[in-house]
Design a protein around this motif. Structure first.
Motif, PDB file in Angstrom:
ATOM      1  N   ALA A 274     -13.581  -9.409   1.738  1.00 11.96           N
ATOM      2  CA  ALA A 274     -12.372  -9.156   2.534  1.00 11.96           C
ATOM      3  C   ALA A 274     -12.344 -10.026   3.781  1.00 11.96           C
ATOM      4  O   ALA A 274     -11.304 -10.595   4.136  1.00 11.96           O
ATOM      5  CB  ALA A 274     -12.287  -7.679   2.908  1.00 11.96           C
ATOM      6  N   ASN A 340      -8.288  -0.133   0.142  1.00  7.29           N
ATOM      7  CA  ASN A 340      -7.374  -1.282   0.137  1.00  7.29           C
ATOM      8  C   ASN A 340      -7.319  -1.987   1.490  1.00  7.29           C
ATOM      9  O   ASN A 340      -7.100  -3.203   1.553  1.00  7.29           O
ATOM     10  CB  ASN A 340      -5.984  -0.832  -0.305  1.00  7.29           C
ATOM     11  CG  ASN A 340      -5.941  -0.471  -1.775  1.00  7.29           C
ATOM     12  OD1 ASN A 340      -6.130  -1.316  -2.629  1.00  7.29           O
ATOM     13  ND2 ASN A 340      -5.712   0.794  -2.080  1.00  7.29           N
ATOM     14  N   GLY A 343     -11.067  -3.702   1.685  1.00 11.19           N
ATOM     15  CA  GLY A 343     -11.564  -4.506   0.570  1.00 11.19           C
ATOM     16  C   GLY A 343     -12.860  -3.982  -0.002  1.00 11.19           C
ATOM     17  O   GLY A 343     -13.597  -4.703  -0.672  1.00 11.19           O
ATOM     18  N   GLU A 354      -5.170  -1.755  -4.937  1.00 13.54           N
ATOM     19  CA  GLU A 354      -3.993  -2.623  -4.891  1.00 13.54           C
ATOM     20  C   GLU A 354      -4.299  -4.040  -4.405  1.00 13.54           C
ATOM     21  O   GLU A 354      -3.600  -4.978  -4.767  1.00 13.54           O
ATOM     22  CB  GLU A 354      -2.936  -2.000  -3.965  1.00 13.54           C
ATOM     23  CG  GLU A 354      -2.436  -0.638  -4.435  1.00 13.54           C
ATOM     24  CD  GLU A 354      -1.581   0.059  -3.402  1.00 13.54           C
ATOM     25  OE1 GLU A 354      -1.516  -0.431  -2.252  1.00 13.54           O
ATOM     26  OE2 GLU A 354      -0.985   1.107  -3.736  1.00 13.54           O
ATOM     27  N   SER A 355      -5.317  -4.224  -3.581  1.00 13.26           N
ATOM     28  CA  SER A 355      -5.571  -5.534  -2.984  1.00 13.26           C
ATOM     29  C   SER A 355      -6.170  -6.494  -4.011  1.00 13.26           C
ATOM     30  O   SER A 355      -6.858  -6.095  -4.958  1.00 13.26           O
ATOM     31  CB  SER A 355      -6.512  -5.400  -1.788  1.00 13.26           C
ATOM     32  OG  SER A 355      -7.843  -5.204  -2.208  1.00 13.26           O
ATOM     33  N   GLU A 356      -5.939  -7.792  -3.797  1.00 10.91           N
ATOM     34  CA  GLU A 356      -6.472  -8.814  -4.690  1.00 10.91           C
ATOM     35  C   GLU A 356      -7.992  -8.841  -4.655  1.00 10.91           C
ATOM     36  O   GLU A 356      -8.647  -9.116  -5.666  1.00 10.91           O
ATOM     37  CB  GLU A 356      -5.904 -10.192  -4.313  1.00 10.91           C
ATOM     38  CG  GLU A 356      -4.412 -10.352  -4.594  1.00 10.91           C
ATOM     39  CD  GLU A 356      -4.053 -10.106  -6.053  1.00 10.91           C
ATOM     40  OE1 GLU A 356      -4.789 -10.616  -6.936  1.00 10.91           O
ATOM     41  OE2 GLU A 356      -3.067  -9.399  -6.311  1.00 10.91           O
TER      42      GLU A 356
END
Length: 414
Positions: A274, A340, A343, A354-356
């Motif tokens: 992150a 989210n 990270g 939801e985060s990449e």
């Protein structure tokens, strides 16, 4: 009148604090408000925890939460002292391994076995928080302790994560030949040895109980599995794949170097993804584990750790309020906010990612990963000896000699 003035001033001064931690005991004028202390080492998660605390206090107006975070090395060294008088760490986080064993053995963690919120956790991930079949810690984070790689650079040079040791050496040589002076960024100044040892040894000795056997005297680090691990780390260093200054690189600077694309592989873990994306949003990341054996000898694909173990201080006078806070923090909507926002994957059921950064980690939940071996070392002197043997080979000591010196220290410790 003058004496009353000085009494008033004295009360005002006594009510102010310049310390970095606030006491866990405070009440309002009606004596109804309780203040609990929450301490941990992840200062980078402050924004998300602040929002969760805001929501908690809104729902529980009579409970306030004072949060303090500390550098991880300081936290490891001082947690036991902070907990002893009960004024700090009503809710606290623990590392698995040596710190967990130390805190639980000292009777400083409150048993949580019968609490309803324990059932929200994925059962396989919380055994690390058990001592004598009782639950004392609830690990919030699921971490993959395997190197991060720059997928953008890998695609540019037409390389992929390899399936065996020869392939890993070829990968690093290709990166070096293409101008990457430091194919692997290895922060040997602090946390690098303790992290990189895990994937490097996982297939050299697949036995998950190996460190327990070393600590019982049944097995030794002078055996082939550990000497081979040290030899392979030395080989990477001697070939220049760590660059020339790994002993001068710490965890913080390693993340910055990697975000600036001064290396293609970061020998740390998913917990740093992150912050790398925050520094360089255009970088595409993946995870890889060095396979130190041939493909047909491979048992484990990677390493995972369940960490940031939430616990309640046995010395606290606010145990019920502390458990209320953990209950709130582990609700799916709040755990999703935390995951989210930071990270960090979590160990709870019903969490939405939801985060990449988290989507890049999610495939590893389906792989055959082993719990971090270093955290199965419960004796601090043994752990120090093991890590020192890695540092020794980086400084030029022959692997067999480094292993022999480590075993002498282990024998003394046992």
């Amino acid at each position: 009148m003058l004496s009353l003035f000085f009494i008033f001033i004295g009360l005002v001064v006594a009510g102010c604090s310049t310390g970095e931690e606030s006491s866990s005991q405070a009440t309002n004028e009606e004596g109804e408000e309780e203040t609990i202390s929450f301490i941990h080492w992840r200062g980078e998660d402050k924004e998300e925890f602040d929002e969760i605390i805001r929501r908690f206090e809104e729902e529980n107006p009579n409970i306030k939460v004072n949060m303090s975070s500390f550098p991880s090395d300081q936290y490891e060294a001082t947690l036991q002292t902070k907990l002893k008088d009960g004024n700090s760490g009503d809710v606290f986080a623990m590392f698995p391994g040596v710190q967990f064993e130390t805190i639980t053995s000292a009777g400083l963690a409150h048993e949580l076995s019968g609490e309803e919120f324990v059932s929200r956790f994925i059962p396989d991930y919380i055994t690390v928080g058990q001592h004598e079949d009782k639950q004392y810690g609830l690990p919030l984070q699921l971490v993959f302790n395997i190197p991060i790689y720059n997928k953008t650079l890998f695609d540019k040079f037409g390389v992929e994560p390899p399936a065996d040791w020869e392939g890993f050496l070829e990968l690093n040589e290709t990166l070096k030949e293409n101008g990457i002076e430091r194919p692997i960024i290895f922060p040997a100044a602090d946390n690098g040895p303790g992290q990189f040892m895990n994937p490097m040894m996982m297939n050299n000795e697949p036995d998950e109980d190996i460190w327990e056997k070393v600590q019982s005297g049944e097995r030794k680090v002078t055996e082939e599995w550990w000497v081979k691990t040290l030899s392979q780390i030395k080989e990477l260093n001697d070939k220049g794949y760590f660059g020339e200054d790994s002993l001068g690189i710490n965890q913080s600077s390693s993340g910055t170097l990697f975000a600036q694309e001064n290396g293609a592989i970061l020998a740390m873990g998913s917990y740093m993804m992150a912050q790398i994306i925050e520094q360089n949003p255009n970088i595409e990341l993946g995870l890889l584990a060095p396979i130190t054996v041939s493909e047909d000898e491979t048992v484990w694909e990677g390493i995972h750790t369940t960490t940031f173990m939430l616990a309640v201080n046995e010395q606290s006078e606010h145990k019920e309020e502390a458990k209320k806070f953990i209950e709130f923090l582990t609700r799916p909507e709040n755990a999703s906010l935390y995951a989210n926002g930071t990270g960090q994957m979590v160990t709870l059921e019903d969490v939405t990612y939801e985060s990449e950064v988290l989507k890049a980690q999610e495939p590893w939940t389906e792989k055959k990963t082993r719990f971090q071996p270093r955290y199965t070392i419960s004796n601090g002197q043994v752990q120090d000896a093991v890590l020192a043997s890695i540092e020794a080979v980086l400084s030029g000591t022959e692997p067999a000699d480094a292993a022999e010196q480590a075993q002498k220290i282990i024998d003394q410790a046992l």
